[in-house]
Design a protein around this motif. Structure first.
Motif, PDB file in Angstrom:
ATOM      1  N   ASP A  74       0.831  -1.207   0.000  1.00 36.98           N
ATOM      2  CA  ASP A  74       0.000   0.000   0.000  1.00 36.98           C
ATOM      3  C   ASP A  74       0.870   1.263   0.000  1.00 36.98           C
ATOM      4  O   ASP A  74       0.549   2.250  -0.678  1.00 36.98           O
ATOM      5  CB  ASP A  74      -0.908   0.022   1.237  1.00 36.98           C
ATOM      6  N   GLU A  75       1.963   1.232   0.759  1.00 37.89           N
ATOM      7  CA  GLU A  75       2.902   2.363   0.764  1.00 37.89           C
ATOM      8  C   GLU A  75       3.436   2.628  -0.633  1.00 37.89           C
ATOM      9  O   GLU A  75       3.495   3.771  -1.094  1.00 37.89           O
ATOM     10  CB  GLU A  75       4.082   2.070   1.689  1.00 37.89           C
ATOM     11  N   VAL A  76       3.857   1.556  -1.290  1.00 42.32           N
ATOM     12  CA  VAL A  76       4.434   1.694  -2.633  1.00 42.32           C
ATOM     13  C   VAL A  76       3.396   2.222  -3.610  1.00 42.32           C
ATOM     14  O   VAL A  76       3.672   3.133  -4.402  1.00 42.32           O
ATOM     15  CB  VAL A  76       5.002   0.349  -3.129  1.00 42.32           C
ATOM     16  N   LEU A  77       2.187   1.681  -3.555  1.00 40.98           N
ATOM     17  CA  LEU A  77       1.130   2.119  -4.469  1.00 40.98           C
ATOM     18  C   LEU A  77       0.857   3.608  -4.292  1.00 40.98           C
ATOM     19  O   LEU A  77       0.753   4.355  -5.280  1.00 40.98           O
ATOM     20  CB  LEU A  77      -0.140   1.301  -4.228  1.00 40.98           C
ATOM     21  N   ALA A  78       0.780   4.068  -3.056  1.00 37.64           N
ATOM     22  CA  ALA A  78       0.531   5.498  -2.807  1.00 37.64           C
ATOM     23  C   ALA A  78       1.691   6.347  -3.307  1.00 37.64           C
ATOM     24  O   ALA A  78       1.475   7.420  -3.913  1.00 37.64           O
ATOM     25  CB  ALA A  78       0.315   5.729  -1.306  1.00 37.64           C
ATOM     26  N   MET A  79       2.926   5.888  -3.092  1.00 38.24           N
ATOM     27  CA  MET A  79       4.100   6.654  -3.526  1.00 38.24           C
ATOM     28  C   MET A  79       4.184   6.728  -5.043  1.00 38.24           C
ATOM     29  O   MET A  79       4.491   7.783  -5.612  1.00 38.24           O
ATOM     30  CB  MET A  79       5.376   6.012  -2.957  1.00 38.24           C
ATOM     31  N   VAL A  80       3.913   5.606  -5.708  1.00 38.76           N
ATOM     32  CA  VAL A  80       3.984   5.590  -7.173  1.00 38.76           C
ATOM     33  C   VAL A  80       2.906   6.496  -7.763  1.00 38.76           C
ATOM     34  O   VAL A  80       3.163   7.290  -8.683  1.00 38.76           O
ATOM     35  CB  VAL A  80       3.861   4.152  -7.708  1.00 38.76           C
ATOM     36  N   ARG A  81       1.684   6.381  -7.240  1.00 40.26           N
ATOM     37  CA  ARG A  81       0.602   7.248  -7.740  1.00 40.26           C
ATOM     38  C   ARG A  81       0.956   8.721  -7.561  1.00 40.26           C
ATOM     39  O   ARG A  81       0.775   9.530  -8.475  1.00 40.26           O
ATOM     40  CB  ARG A  81      -0.690   6.950  -6.986  1.00 40.26           C
ATOM     41  N   GLN A  82       1.442   9.074  -6.367  1.00 34.65           N
ATOM     42  CA  GLN A  82       1.776  10.470  -6.103  1.00 34.65           C
ATOM     43  C   GLN A  82       2.892  10.950  -7.010  1.00 34.65           C
ATOM     44  O   GLN A  82       2.865  12.082  -7.515  1.00 34.65           O
ATOM     45  CB  GLN A  82       2.172  10.652  -4.637  1.00 34.65           C
ATOM     46  N   HIS A  83       3.889  10.094  -7.233  1.00 28.97           N
ATOM     47  CA  HIS A  83       4.994  10.465  -8.107  1.00 28.97           C
ATOM     48  C   HIS A  83       4.493  10.717  -9.537  1.00 28.97           C
ATOM     49  O   HIS A  83       4.893  11.700 -10.179  1.00 28.97           O
ATOM     50  CB  HIS A  83       6.045   9.349  -8.108  1.00 28.97           C
ATOM     51  N   LEU A  84       3.628   9.847 -10.024  1.00 29.44           N
ATOM     52  CA  LEU A  84       3.112  10.017 -11.383  1.00 29.44           C
ATOM     53  C   LEU A  84       2.289  11.297 -11.506  1.00 29.44           C
ATOM     54  O   LEU A  84       2.401  12.029 -12.493  1.00 29.44           O
ATOM     55  CB  LEU A  84       2.265   8.807 -11.778  1.00 29.44           C
ATOM     56  N   ILE A  85       1.465  11.570 -10.518  1.00 28.53           N
ATOM     57  CA  ILE A  85       0.638  12.783 -10.553  1.00 28.53           C
ATOM     58  C   ILE A  85       1.512  14.034 -10.522  1.00 28.53           C
ATOM     59  O   ILE A  85       1.269  15.010 -11.231  1.00 28.53           O
ATOM     60  CB  ILE A  85      -0.359  12.783  -9.386  1.00 28.53           C
TER      61      ILE A  85
END
Length: 304
Positions: A74-85
């Motif tokens: 879940d941490e990784v998913l949130a970080m990746v999404r935020q990075h892409l945005i």
């Protein structure tokens, strides 16, 4: 955002072949670069599309997760999404990684059962691997921390099989790598144990292969390059790797962005092909065998 390789030298001329960590700091903006290192504008979408196919047809070969890894996922998913945005706004929102490529992961109910690391890896061309610390007793009753691979989306393996590595510590994962134990095992373990939250470390790793396949799990299936460089069979495989510690779980996320380019790209670069042939020749016998040096010698030989 993303950086291009503007150095005139070939990657092997810049990186050498000695086994070393070679870590450098990476900014958050450049963590998961948007652009292909060699300027292939289609590569990102093509790799994400290939990932989707592999995950649909060969899921158990390319994804694995041990219990108690969902929180880190879940941490990784949130970080990746935020990075892409933040840094890749043109192809980030709603888990559609590219405007021209309709992604299947749209927070739909069908995806609810996917591990969050699996979902994160479908948004980017990088392979994503999670490592967790496990205390181990040593001979002198002290406690050492060993880092184990506990979850991974590995669609583009360079001659290693995920099922054989999951759950194992770093030293066991790298057991086939010649000289790893004597040269890198200690420095790698120390680096992992000293990692702090925030900094991103990056390194490049290169190898050679015949053909441009990204999914190459089996070393035994390597073939010799036929002809010379002009047939473009012999390719450079360059891995852009990053390491960072997750703030909540303390797990380490290892990312691998793979680029494959024909070696012939550098045939007019001063000394590049001669340097490559010499590097292969100068390696230890064990490294030559591991790297498949004999498979590539013919393609690198000068015409007579």
């Amino acid at each position: 955002m993303g950086f291009m390789m503007i150095d005139e030298r070939a990657p092997w001329q810049r990186l050498g072949f000695k086994l070393k960590l070679g870590l450098r700091a990476r900014s958050e903006a450049e963590w998961l670069p948007s652009n292909d290192l060699f300027g292939n504008q289609a590569a990102r979408a093509e790799q994400i599309a290939l990932k989707t196919q592999l995950l649909a047809k060969h899921h158990q070969d390319v994804f694995s997760a041990m219990p108690n890894t969902n929180v880190a996922g879940d941490e990784v998913l949130a970080m990746v999404r935020q990075h892409l945005i933040t840094y890749h706004d043109h192809h980030a929102h709603n888990e559609h990684p590219h405007d021209n490529y309709r992604h299947d992961d749209r927070m739909a109910s069908a995806d609810a059962g996917l591990h969050p690391l699996d979902r994160a890896a479908r948004l980017v061309p990088e392979d994503l691997l999670l490592l967790a610390p496990f205390p181990e007793s040593t001979a002198d009753d002290a406690t050492a921390v060993k880092w184990h691979l506990v979850a991974a989306s590995l669609c583009f393996p360079a001659h290693w099989v995920l099922a054989e590595k999951i759950g194992k510590p770093l030293a066991a994962i790298h057991e086939p790598v010649p000289h790893y134990d004597e040269r890198l095992a200690g420095p790698v373990d120390r680096f992992f144990n000293k990692m702090t939250i925030g900094p991103i470390s990056a390194r490049m790793n290169w190898s050679l292969q015949v053909g441009s396949d990204l999914f190459t799990p089996h070393r035994a299936q390597r073939q010799a390059a036929e002809g010379d460089l002009d047939n473009h069979q012999l390719c450079l495989r360059l891995e852009n790797q990053t390491l960072r510690k997750l703030p909540q779980t303390g797990f380490v996320l290892f990312t691998i962005r793979t680029h494959i380019e024909p070696v012939s790209r550098w045939k007019h670069t001063p000394n590049a092909i001669d340097d490559l042939a010499k590097m292969l020749n100068d390696m230890s016998v064990e490294s030559q065998s591991y790297k498949g040096a004999s498979l590539y010698a013919g393609a690198l030989a000068k015409p007579t």
